[in-house]
Design a protein around this motif. Structure first.
Motif, PDB file in Angstrom:
ATOM      1  N   PRO A  33       0.790  -1.235   0.000  1.00  0.00           N
ATOM      2  CA  PRO A  33       0.000   0.000   0.000  1.00  0.00           C
ATOM      3  C   PRO A  33       0.825   1.290   0.000  1.00  0.00           C
ATOM      4  CG  PRO A  33      -0.797  -1.516   1.674  1.00  0.00           C
ATOM      5  CD  PRO A  33       0.460  -2.094   1.122  1.00  0.00           C
ATOM      6  N   ASN A  34       2.094   1.218   0.324  1.00  0.00           N
ATOM      7  CA  ASN A  34       2.918   2.434   0.283  1.00  0.00           C
ATOM      8  C   ASN A  34       3.305   2.810  -1.154  1.00  0.00           C
ATOM      9  OD1 ASN A  34       4.566   0.057   0.352  1.00  0.00           O
ATOM     10  ND2 ASN A  34       6.349   1.334   0.684  1.00  0.00           N
ATOM     11  N   LEU A  35       3.028   1.933  -2.128  1.00  0.00           N
ATOM     12  CA  LEU A  35       3.330   2.231  -3.530  1.00  0.00           C
ATOM     13  C   LEU A  35       2.152   2.956  -4.177  1.00  0.00           C
ATOM     14  CD1 LEU A  35       4.994  -1.097  -4.723  1.00  0.00           C
ATOM     15  CD2 LEU A  35       6.098   1.010  -3.918  1.00  0.00           C
ATOM     16  N   THR A  36       2.474   3.957  -4.974  1.00  0.00           N
ATOM     17  CA  THR A  36       1.463   4.720  -5.700  1.00  0.00           C
ATOM     18  C   THR A  36       1.285   4.096  -7.085  1.00  0.00           C
ATOM     19  OG1 THR A  36       2.073   6.715  -4.491  1.00  0.00           O
ATOM     20  CG2 THR A  36       0.888   7.013  -6.586  1.00  0.00           C
ATOM     21  N   PRO A  37       0.072   3.654  -7.425  1.00  0.00           N
ATOM     22  CA  PRO A  37      -0.137   2.948  -8.694  1.00  0.00           C
ATOM     23  C   PRO A  37       0.395   3.683  -9.927  1.00  0.00           C
ATOM     24  CG  PRO A  37      -2.088   2.731  -7.334  1.00  0.00           C
ATOM     25  CD  PRO A  37      -1.174   3.706  -6.633  1.00  0.00           C
ATOM     26  N   ARG A  38       0.217   4.991 -10.017  1.00  0.00           N
ATOM     27  CA  ARG A  38       0.655   5.699 -11.228  1.00  0.00           C
ATOM     28  C   ARG A  38       2.179   5.751 -11.371  1.00  0.00           C
ATOM     29  NH1 ARG A  38       2.442  10.697  -9.991  1.00  0.00           N
ATOM     30  NH2 ARG A  38       1.619  11.675  -8.111  1.00  0.00           N
ATOM     31  N   THR A  56       6.386   6.327  -4.204  1.00  0.00           N
ATOM     32  CA  THR A  56       5.344   6.830  -3.332  1.00  0.00           C
ATOM     33  C   THR A  56       5.139   8.317  -3.599  1.00  0.00           C
ATOM     34  OG1 THR A  56       6.007   5.246  -1.634  1.00  0.00           O
ATOM     35  CG2 THR A  56       4.664   7.110  -0.907  1.00  0.00           C
ATOM     36  N   ALA A  57       3.903   8.721  -3.752  1.00  0.00           N
ATOM     37  CA  ALA A  57       3.581  10.139  -3.913  1.00  0.00           C
ATOM     38  C   ALA A  57       3.338  10.736  -2.535  1.00  0.00           C
ATOM     39  CB  ALA A  57       2.347  10.306  -4.796  1.00  0.00           C
ATOM     40  N   LEU A  58       4.153  11.723  -2.196  1.00  0.00           N
ATOM     41  CA  LEU A  58       3.952  12.482  -0.968  1.00  0.00           C
ATOM     42  C   LEU A  58       3.405  13.841  -1.360  1.00  0.00           C
ATOM     43  CD1 LEU A  58       7.284  11.650   0.900  1.00  0.00           C
ATOM     44  CD2 LEU A  58       5.043  10.589   1.198  1.00  0.00           C
ATOM     45  N   PRO A  59       2.849  14.580  -0.427  1.00  0.00           N
ATOM     46  CA  PRO A  59       2.336  15.910  -0.779  1.00  0.00           C
ATOM     47  C   PRO A  59       3.436  16.762  -1.439  1.00  0.00           C
ATOM     48  CG  PRO A  59       1.613  15.298   1.420  1.00  0.00           C
ATOM     49  CD  PRO A  59       2.604  14.253   0.983  1.00  0.00           C
ATOM     50  N   GLY A  60       3.217  17.079  -2.693  1.00  0.00           N
ATOM     51  CA  GLY A  60       4.135  17.949  -3.409  1.00  0.00           C
ATOM     52  C   GLY A  60       5.324  17.288  -4.072  1.00  0.00           C
ATOM     53  N   THR A 115      19.868  13.946  -2.793  1.00  0.00           N
ATOM     54  CA  THR A 115      19.184  15.225  -2.599  1.00  0.00           C
ATOM     55  C   THR A 115      19.043  15.497  -1.100  1.00  0.00           C
ATOM     56  OG1 THR A 115      16.963  14.274  -2.464  1.00  0.00           O
ATOM     57  CG2 THR A 115      17.779  14.837  -4.683  1.00  0.00           C
ATOM     58  N   LEU A 116      18.644  16.708  -0.772  1.00  0.00           N
ATOM     59  CA  LEU A 116      18.391  17.063   0.624  1.00  0.00           C
ATOM     60  C   LEU A 116      17.267  16.191   1.192  1.00  0.00           C
ATOM     61  CD1 LEU A 116      18.840  18.807   3.108  1.00  0.00           C
ATOM     62  CD2 LEU A 116      17.279  20.508   2.107  1.00  0.00           C
ATOM     63  N   LEU A 117      16.213  15.983   0.421  1.00  0.00           N
ATOM     64  CA  LEU A 117      15.126  15.119   0.875  1.00  0.00           C
ATOM     65  C   LEU A 117      15.643  13.706   1.125  1.00  0.00           C
ATOM     66  CD1 LEU A 117      12.166  14.615   1.553  1.00  0.00           C
ATOM     67  CD2 LEU A 117      11.734  14.308  -0.901  1.00  0.00           C
ATOM     68  N   GLY A 118      16.524  13.223   0.259  1.00  0.00           N
ATOM     69  CA  GLY A 118      17.119  11.905   0.463  1.00  0.00           C
ATOM     70  C   GLY A 118      17.919  11.843   1.747  1.00  0.00           C
ATOM     71  N   ARG A 119      18.660  12.905   2.045  1.00  0.00           N
ATOM     72  CA  ARG A 119      19.432  12.931   3.296  1.00  0.00           C
ATOM     73  C   ARG A 119      18.502  12.936   4.507  1.00  0.00           C
ATOM     74  NH1 ARG A 119      22.632  15.930  -0.104  1.00  0.00           N
ATOM     75  NH2 ARG A 119      21.874  17.965   0.572  1.00  0.00           N
TER      76      ARG A 119
END
Length: 145
Positions: A33-38, A56-60, A115-119
């Motif tokens: 369920p953590n995977l986004t189908p698209r 996974t799609a997160l907000p933004g 990326t910063l998000l990855g860190r």
């Protein structure tokens, strides 16, 4: 970073654990369920190997990675070949062994942030010993948290 390993005992026998990990049918986002189908796409699939993009799609922001999977009856290994927040070359390896009436999963995880998000996410994974991944596994295999 992050690099960690953990063990998790689950109720399902090894063949079902491996089966869920390597089910690359259109059902994969239902199983995980953590995977986004698209964001899910199978580029190639054969006996014991697959090339897949999933995320996974997160907000933004969509967090996706392309992974080259290989597996046997007891091990699933993934090598990141591209991704939004983690660099190519990162790996995970899941060993599955019989344990009582179920299975013991031993997972090792090694990613390099790009990326910063990855860190930031990598730090959460590292400090928590992979808690978000364990939570996902518990959900899929019906193990109380």
């Amino acid at each position: 970073m992050p690099r960690f390993s953990f063990r998790l005992d689950v109720r399902d026998p090894p063949d079902q654990v491996i089966g869920a990990m390597v089910d690359f049918s259109e059902r994969r986002p239902e199983i995980w369920p953590n995977l986004t189908p698209r964001l899910f796409r199978v580029h190639s699939l054969g006996d014991g190997h697959a090339d897949v993009t999933e995320g996974t799609a997160l907000p933004g922001v969509d967090i996706w990675e392309r992974v080259s999977y290989e597996w046997t009856d007891a091990v699933v290994r993934g090598v990141l070949t591209d991704g939004r927040i983690f660099a190519p070359g990162g790996t995970f390896e899941m060993h599955v062994a019989p344990h009582g009436t179920g299975s013991r999963i031993t997972e090792t995880y090694d990613r390099r942030s790009r990326t910063l998000l990855g860190r930031c996410l990598g730090a959460v994974f590292q400090v928590s010993g992979g808690a978000p991944i364990k939570r996902s596994l518990r959900q899929v295999y019906g193990v109380p948290g």
